[in-house]
Design an enzyme around this catalytic site. Structure first.
Site, PDB file in Angstrom:
ATOM      1  N   LYS A 123       0.848  -1.207   0.000  1.00 29.04           N
ATOM      2  CA  LYS A 123       0.000   0.000   0.000  1.00 29.04           C
ATOM      3  C   LYS A 123       0.882   1.255   0.000  1.00 29.04           C
ATOM      4  O   LYS A 123       2.098   1.164   0.219  1.00 29.04           O
ATOM      5  CB  LYS A 123      -0.914  -0.018   1.237  1.00 29.04           C
ATOM      6  CG  LYS A 123      -0.166   0.007   2.571  1.00 29.04           C
ATOM      7  CD  LYS A 123      -1.094  -0.301   3.745  1.00 29.04           C
ATOM      8  CE  LYS A 123      -0.323  -0.273   5.053  1.00 29.04           C
ATOM      9  NZ  LYS A 123      -1.133  -0.775   6.191  1.00 29.04           N
ATOM     10  N   TYR A 156      15.983  30.380   7.671  1.00 32.44           N
ATOM     11  CA  TYR A 156      14.803  31.038   8.254  1.00 32.44           C
ATOM     12  C   TYR A 156      14.928  31.152   9.766  1.00 32.44           C
ATOM     13  O   TYR A 156      15.338  30.205  10.443  1.00 32.44           O
ATOM     14  CB  TYR A 156      13.544  30.229   7.941  1.00 32.44           C
ATOM     15  CG  TYR A 156      13.051  30.362   6.526  1.00 32.44           C
ATOM     16  CD1 TYR A 156      12.698  31.605   6.002  1.00 32.44           C
ATOM     17  CD2 TYR A 156      12.907  29.235   5.728  1.00 32.44           C
ATOM     18  CE1 TYR A 156      12.224  31.726   4.705  1.00 32.44           C
ATOM     19  CE2 TYR A 156      12.429  29.340   4.424  1.00 32.44           C
ATOM     20  CZ  TYR A 156      12.091  30.589   3.920  1.00 32.44           C
ATOM     21  OH  TYR A 156      11.617  30.687   2.643  1.00 32.44           O
TER      22      TYR A 156
HETATM   23  C1  LIG Z   1      -0.362  -1.734   6.957  1.00 36.11           C
HETATM   24  C2  LIG Z   1      -0.982  -3.028   7.325  1.00 36.11           C
HETATM   25  C3  LIG Z   1      -0.216  -4.199   7.341  1.00 36.11           C
HETATM   26  C4  LIG Z   1       1.287  -4.192   7.231  1.00 36.11           C
HETATM   27  O1  LIG Z   1       1.788  -3.743   8.466  1.00 36.11           O
HETATM   28  P1  LIG Z   1       3.357  -3.613   8.768  1.00 36.11           P
HETATM   29  O2  LIG Z   1       3.401  -3.182  10.189  1.00 36.11           O
HETATM   30  O3  LIG Z   1       3.859  -2.578   7.837  1.00 36.11           O
HETATM   31  O4  LIG Z   1       3.969  -4.929   8.534  1.00 36.11           O
HETATM   32  C5  LIG Z   1      -0.886  -5.402   7.519  1.00 36.11           C
HETATM   33  N1  LIG Z   1      -2.227  -5.436   7.728  1.00 36.11           N
HETATM   34  C6  LIG Z   1      -2.987  -4.323   7.761  1.00 36.11           C
HETATM   35  C7  LIG Z   1      -4.438  -4.424   8.020  1.00 36.11           C
HETATM   36  C8  LIG Z   1      -2.393  -3.076   7.586  1.00 36.11           C
HETATM   37  O5  LIG Z   1      -3.136  -1.974   7.652  1.00 36.11           O
END
Ligand SMILES: *Cc1c(COP(=O)(O)O)cnc(C)c1O
Length: 349
Positions: A35, A244
């Site tokens: 994702k 800045y």
């Molecule tokens: C993002 C996510 C994962 C992966 O989690 P990590 O901590 O990056 O391994 C797995 N399951 C769900 C439902 C998630 O939202």
């Protein structure tokens, strides 16, 4: 000119996948979470490298993200949508053959009405209270849902990066009670859950951050190097300030390099005046405030002006940088932004 070069080591990503897969026994398959554009590293390239390493089931947050994965992998591998079946996504789910993880009665109804033949999975809430059917809802619909053969029943742990947290065992217990005897493949563990041990693995694990070299997978290989270009160098006299707010003032004659990346490129403004970038292993302090497109560093200690300086890589991990900014590696990676020149090194296969 780009704001810098983000080099992603495909061999390290593949090795991390295999190392996480090796934590589970033969009855457990290891999926891959890609994702948020593959945690900022390029969803298509990450998916291909992970498929070469052995992954057959991929997870994205929303249906749109499934398109890049299908384009990279073609038909075959399963692509799950963690956000489930949202209204307006029906055509995309159908056309790209995505598997929504249905999380509410509303989504179940939408899916079974719109796409009765399309595969789906079920997401249960076991205590995180973020997404998924509540135990009472599941009890009410399980009899109708199970004969439709969901591809997967999953839930998510809230505290897996804290192994001693009592909620881990509570969620495990709840998940077992809700899914026992269904005969449907189950998934509870992300990266942190894998490290909690085999009780948490079930038929499928779904690591994300550990694949890309981040904690809580302390044994991960570093997969990311970020080199920032030097735009200009200048000498400062005692009492002159930088950037800045004039927040840094030279206490001795100093040489300052201005680098071409800033908070719009995910170099969080909270890094102002903290930490280092590296010139072939030599640390150069970050001085003054991080601006939108630039960052200033003290290179007085170097023998000559560098062309680039390393923010992430062998000398500084994503999590070390995250610590300095008061955040987590996940946020550093997914904040990196679109302006870098992406370079993929190493081979996944
Ligand atoms: C993002 C996510 C994962 C992966 O989690 P990590 O901590 O990056 O391994 C797995 N399951 C769900 C439902 C998630 O939202």
């Amino acid at each position: 000119m780009s704001t810098g070069t983000l080099t992603i080591d495909l061999a390290a990503v593949a090795a991390n996948y295999k190392a996480l897969a090796a934590q589970s026994g033969a009855g457990t398959e290891t999926g891959a979470v890609v994702k948020a554009d593959g945690y900022g590293l390029g969803a298509g390239r990450m998916a291909r490298a992970l498929a070469q390493a052995g992954a057959r089931r991929f997870f994205v947050a929303v249906a749109e993200e499934g398109a890049a994965i299908r384009e990279a992998l073609g038909r075959g591998p399963e692509v799950y949508i963690l956000g489930g079946h949202m209204s307006g996504d029906t055509d995309m789910i159908h056309d790209l053959d995505l598997v929504p993880l249905l999380n509410s009665i509303e989504q179940l109804t939408r899916h079974f009405e719109a796409l009765p033949k399309n595969p789906f999975g079920i997401q249960l809430d076991t205590g995180m209270n973020r997404l998924g059917l509540e135990p009472a809802e599941w009890a009410a619909v399980a009899e109708i849902v199970l004969p439709k053969k969901p591809r997967l029943i999953m839930s998510h742990l809230a505290c897996a990066d804290t192994p001693d947290h009592p909620q881990n065992a509570e969620q495990l217990e709840t998940f077992r009670a809700l899914t026992q005897g269904t005969g449907i493949p189950r998934s509870l563990a992300a990266t942190g859950g894998i490290l909690l041990g085999s009780d948490y693995h079930f038929e499928l694990t779904r690591p994300g951050i550990g694949l890309y070299g981040g904690l809580p997978f302390a044994g991960a290989q570093n997969a990311v190097t970020l080199d920032l270009p030097v735009i200009q160098c200048r000498d400062l006299e005692v009492g002159e300030s930088v950037g800045y707010g004039a927040s840094w003032v030279a206490e001795k004659p100093s040489r300052i390099a201005t680098l071409g990346a800033g908070y719009a490129d995910g170099i969080l403004r909270s890094l102002s005046g903290k930490g280092h970038v590296f010139a072939e292993g030599v640390p150069c302090p970050i001085v003054g405030r991080v601006s939108m497109d630039m960052l200033t560093v003290d290179i007085t200690g170097l023998r000559r002006d560098p062309k680039t300086l390393e923010l992430l890589g062998p000398d500084q991990s994503v999590d070390q940088l995250a610590d300095l900014c008061g955040t987590i590696g996940y946020e550093i990676l997914t904040s990196l932004g679109p302006r870098y020149n992406l370079r993929y090194a190493g081979r996944a296969g």
